[in-house]
Design a protein around this motif. Sequence first.
Motif, PDB file in Angstrom:
ATOM      1  N   ILE A 103     -67.207 -10.146   7.714  1.00  0.00           N
ATOM      2  CA  ILE A 103     -67.199 -11.535   8.212  1.00  0.00           C
ATOM      3  C   ILE A 103     -66.528 -12.450   7.185  1.00  0.00           C
ATOM      4  N   PHE A 104     -66.947 -12.302   5.926  1.00  0.00           N
ATOM      5  CA  PHE A 104     -66.379 -13.179   4.898  1.00  0.00           C
ATOM      6  C   PHE A 104     -64.887 -12.851   4.663  1.00  0.00           C
ATOM      7  N   ALA A 105     -64.539 -11.578   4.854  1.00  0.00           N
ATOM      8  CA  ALA A 105     -63.133 -11.189   4.705  1.00  0.00           C
ATOM      9  C   ALA A 105     -62.288 -11.851   5.796  1.00  0.00           C
ATOM     10  N   LEU A 106     -62.831 -11.906   7.017  1.00  0.00           N
ATOM     11  CA  LEU A 106     -62.101 -12.557   8.111  1.00  0.00           C
ATOM     12  C   LEU A 106     -61.912 -14.042   7.814  1.00  0.00           C
ATOM     13  N   LEU A 107     -62.910 -14.636   7.168  1.00  0.00           N
ATOM     14  CA  LEU A 107     -62.798 -16.061   6.827  1.00  0.00           C
ATOM     15  C   LEU A 107     -61.830 -16.293   5.667  1.00  0.00           C
ATOM     16  N   SER A 108     -61.819 -15.331   4.733  1.00  0.00           N
ATOM     17  CA  SER A 108     -60.928 -15.478   3.573  1.00  0.00           C
ATOM     18  C   SER A 108     -59.494 -15.113   3.931  1.00  0.00           C
ATOM     19  N   GLY A 109     -59.339 -14.172   4.844  1.00  0.00           N
ATOM     20  CA  GLY A 109     -58.005 -13.727   5.261  1.00  0.00           C
ATOM     21  C   GLY A 109     -57.422 -12.699   4.317  1.00  0.00           C
ATOM     22  N   GLY A 110     -56.777 -11.702   4.866  1.00  0.00           N
ATOM     23  CA  GLY A 110     -56.020 -10.739   4.079  1.00  0.00           C
ATOM     24  C   GLY A 110     -56.819  -9.791   3.212  1.00  0.00           C
ATOM     25  N   VAL A 111     -58.001  -9.410   3.627  1.00  0.00           N
ATOM     26  CA  VAL A 111     -58.781  -8.432   2.864  1.00  0.00           C
ATOM     27  C   VAL A 111     -58.929  -7.173   3.721  1.00  0.00           C
ATOM     28  N   SER A 112     -58.473  -6.061   3.196  1.00  0.00           N
ATOM     29  CA  SER A 112     -58.512  -4.817   3.981  1.00  0.00           C
ATOM     30  C   SER A 112     -59.903  -4.182   3.904  1.00  0.00           C
ATOM     31  N   ARG A 113     -60.168  -3.271   4.844  1.00  0.00           N
ATOM     32  CA  ARG A 113     -61.446  -2.548   4.836  1.00  0.00           C
ATOM     33  C   ARG A 113     -61.569  -1.702   3.567  1.00  0.00           C
ATOM     34  N   ARG A 114     -60.417  -1.191   3.102  1.00  0.00           N
ATOM     35  CA  ARG A 114     -60.435  -0.376   1.890  1.00  0.00           C
ATOM     36  C   ARG A 114     -60.863  -1.214   0.680  1.00  0.00           C
ATOM     37  N   ARG A 115     -60.352  -2.437   0.639  1.00  0.00           N
ATOM     38  CA  ARG A 115     -60.707  -3.338  -0.462  1.00  0.00           C
ATOM     39  C   ARG A 115     -62.211  -3.669  -0.411  1.00  0.00           C
ATOM     40  N   ILE A 116     -62.736  -3.800   0.812  1.00  0.00           N
ATOM     41  CA  ILE A 116     -64.174  -4.077   0.953  1.00  0.00           C
ATOM     42  C   ILE A 116     -64.977  -2.939   0.336  1.00  0.00           C
ATOM     43  N   ASP A 117     -64.574  -1.711   0.643  1.00  0.00           N
ATOM     44  CA  ASP A 117     -65.283  -0.567   0.067  1.00  0.00           C
ATOM     45  C   ASP A 117     -65.106  -0.497  -1.451  1.00  0.00           C
ATOM     46  N   GLU A 118     -63.926  -0.901  -1.920  1.00  0.00           N
ATOM     47  CA  GLU A 118     -63.686  -0.910  -3.376  1.00  0.00           C
ATOM     48  C   GLU A 118     -64.661  -1.836  -4.098  1.00  0.00           C
ATOM     49  N   VAL A 119     -64.813  -3.049  -3.546  1.00  0.00           N
ATOM     50  CA  VAL A 119     -65.712  -3.997  -4.234  1.00  0.00           C
ATOM     51  C   VAL A 119     -67.179  -3.604  -4.058  1.00  0.00           C
ATOM     52  N   LEU A 120     -67.479  -2.976  -2.931  1.00  0.00           N
ATOM     53  CA  LEU A 120     -68.854  -2.479  -2.754  1.00  0.00           C
ATOM     54  C   LEU A 120     -69.150  -1.417  -3.821  1.00  0.00           C
ATOM     55  N   ASP A 121     -68.145  -0.600  -4.072  1.00  0.00           N
ATOM     56  CA  ASP A 121     -68.276   0.432  -5.107  1.00  0.00           C
ATOM     57  C   ASP A 121     -68.407  -0.217  -6.491  1.00  0.00           C
ATOM     58  N   LEU A 122     -67.605  -1.247  -6.709  1.00  0.00           N
ATOM     59  CA  LEU A 122     -67.600  -1.943  -7.997  1.00  0.00           C
ATOM     60  C   LEU A 122     -68.988  -2.500  -8.337  1.00  0.00           C
ATOM     61  N   VAL A 123     -69.686  -3.015  -7.323  1.00  0.00           N
ATOM     62  CA  VAL A 123     -71.008  -3.606  -7.583  1.00  0.00           C
ATOM     63  C   VAL A 123     -72.138  -2.603  -7.331  1.00  0.00           C
ATOM     64  N   GLY A 124     -71.782  -1.347  -7.084  1.00  0.00           N
ATOM     65  CA  GLY A 124     -72.794  -0.294  -6.938  1.00  0.00           C
ATOM     66  C   GLY A 124     -73.547  -0.328  -5.632  1.00  0.00           C
ATOM     67  N   LEU A 125     -72.903  -0.810  -4.572  1.00  0.00           N
ATOM     68  CA  LEU A 125     -73.611  -0.903  -3.286  1.00  0.00           C
ATOM     69  C   LEU A 125     -72.997  -0.026  -2.198  1.00  0.00           C
ATOM     70  N   LEU A 126     -72.030   0.790  -2.559  1.00  0.00           N
ATOM     71  CA  LEU A 126     -71.337   1.576  -1.538  1.00  0.00           C
ATOM     72  C   LEU A 126     -72.315   2.474  -0.783  1.00  0.00           C
ATOM     73  N   GLY A 127     -73.273   3.019  -1.504  1.00  0.00           N
ATOM     74  CA  GLY A 127     -74.255   3.913  -0.873  1.00  0.00           C
ATOM     75  C   GLY A 127     -75.177   3.210   0.108  1.00  0.00           C
ATOM     76  N   ARG A 128     -75.321   1.895  -0.059  1.00  0.00           N
ATOM     77  CA  ARG A 128     -76.210   1.139   0.839  1.00  0.00           C
ATOM     78  C   ARG A 128     -75.427   0.190   1.747  1.00  0.00           C
ATOM     79  N   ALA A 129     -74.123   0.416   1.830  1.00  0.00           N
ATOM     80  CA  ALA A 129     -73.262  -0.525   2.558  1.00  0.00           C
ATOM     81  C   ALA A 129     -73.616  -0.607   4.035  1.00  0.00           C
ATOM     82  N   ALA A 130     -74.164   0.470   4.594  1.00  0.00           N
ATOM     83  CA  ALA A 130     -74.464   0.473   6.029  1.00  0.00           C
ATOM     84  C   ALA A 130     -75.872  -0.048   6.329  1.00  0.00           C
ATOM     85  N   SER A 131     -76.654  -0.298   5.293  1.00  0.00           N
ATOM     86  CA  SER A 131     -78.029  -0.801   5.524  1.00  0.00           C
ATOM     87  C   SER A 131     -77.988  -2.291   5.835  1.00  0.00           C
TER      88      SER A 131
END
Lengths: 287, 311
Positions: B108-136
């Motif tokens: 949602i925030f990516a759509l508001l910011s514009g130009g953020v790919s799904r891959r980048r979303i997973d990258e930052v989720l990984d960066l903050v240690g939340l990739l494993g809980r991303a679907a919760s």
Amino acid sequence: MISLLASELLKVRGRWLPWILSVVLAALLALTIFGPYLSWRGSGTQSLEEFEQQSFVLPWSLAAILDTVHGVGAILLAVVAASFVGTEYGWGTVRSCLIRGQTRPRYLAAKLLGLAVVGLIFLAVAFALGLIFTLVTTRLAERPITLDVPAGPSPAEVPLMFLRTVYAVLPYVLLAFFLAEAFHSTAAAVGGSLIYTFVEGILLAVLGGIGGRAADMRLLFIGHHVNAVLELNRIGVGPIQAGFVLRPRPEAADLLDPAQATLALALYCLFFVGASLWLFQRRDVRS
Amino acid sequence: MPSHGPAPSDVVLRTVGLTKRYGRLLAVADLDLEVRRGQVYGFLGPNGSGKTTTIGMILGILRPNRGHVELFGLDARQHLAAVLRRTGAVMESPSFYPHLSGRANLRIFALLSGGVSRRRIDEVLDLVGLLGRAASKVRTYSMGMRQRLALAAALMHDPELVVLDEPTNGLDPAGMREVRQLIRNLGQMGKAVFVSSHLLHEVEQTCTDVGILKQGRLLAQQPVSELLQRGQALELEVTDAERAMAVLRGLDWVGELTRNDNRLLVQVPPERAVDISRVLAEHGIYLAELRPHHNTLEEFFLEVTGGEEPL
């Protein structure tokens, strides 16, 4: 704007409220159609001709379905609109969205568009469901499935009847939207909308009963203009009102000119949108 | 008030006479500050000093009564959408859609910011240690996880300016350390970071510059390194503290003296250590220990705020 709209629709995903309200509307539509049908079946005395102009046989049932879609749909969609705006304040997500590089008018426009899409789907599904119900009862009553009766609507007029109903729902939904924006609260917006809807129904009846200058005051109310617009849906339908409607049905002589009423409703819509934008633009968004 | 003569284009955030009132309460008064590229600016102040209000005005969600904010050299009010697209922010008590997953919130925030790919979303989720809980669903997240998600949301569009309001709130010690490292890295990557915190040691460890706010007024603003070197002193442990005090008081190049049992704190440049040692030995006073005293941000904070604790 498309990505903004997509974000609004994504927010709705996984929310139970639209589904719960859809079930409520479906149940009331079922009651609108199957209630009179079962009553007719149970009475065993009245002829179908006495009943058929009431609600459950096509094409007369169309007006009953649209009355319910409007009467109940307006209230339920007001709840959805209030929730769309109010929960964003409750959760604090308005701030989270506004710091992403969207102007406030664009954010509000996306919210209205999202609401329009959800609302249109909600009302269209309800209308389609009502049609399915009446197809069943018409068949059960062993009547022909046709629009071709004296003064009945043409096939082209049916979508127009639906659009008229949608248009008449708009001011109530936008009222709730405005109240949620004004009070930053779902509860206040739902409460305010419901109070307005019920009080309006009572006042229209009272003022109409008094007559004279008091009757003229009905011009101030949304419902008086809505009556004039929805009256056009009664093509080929008798005098009895069978759907769930909270306003009294006026005498024919009491009805406003539909074009004038249409314009008045547009002005109400513009006022609510404009006032919402004005408030949203000038106020701080606090946690 | 730039502290070391920046090129004008280096200034990413500037507030000019920023003032905010809530009725009769003056929340922020005439605030002038600057943050430059590569700078990690710590915004310190006691509770209610106006830090969050200042951040609200920087991000355009609160309207100043007077003054203005410039972001990337543009008036933020006139170009809010454009400048916010180059800014990432974590607000106090980050807010999300609780019925949606962490990943869906970022979408949602990516759509508001514009130009953020799904891959980048997973990258930052990984960066903050939340990739494993991303679907919760976010409603199942702890406060610390929400804070991490807010950081991910702030960083996913690779902003040039990062504004963080108490970014380590709710994090465990390991999480706090990771976030501090992340903030330092952002500065090293050339991004400007504006971080409000009530944790003095956090700012001391993380920030290159600090501004101290009290009752809406900026009391001090300078590089942390200069601040820690200010008022240089030596710490001594001596055999006879009383006599040593008397001897040192007689030296015109010695500043303020403070005694704690046999330990003395002498306001004097560290290069005078040899002179101190010699003078005391000449008077038969011997040193058990002599070392430079490191000023702390806490001392500076207490000094400029008149002894008020940051919390």
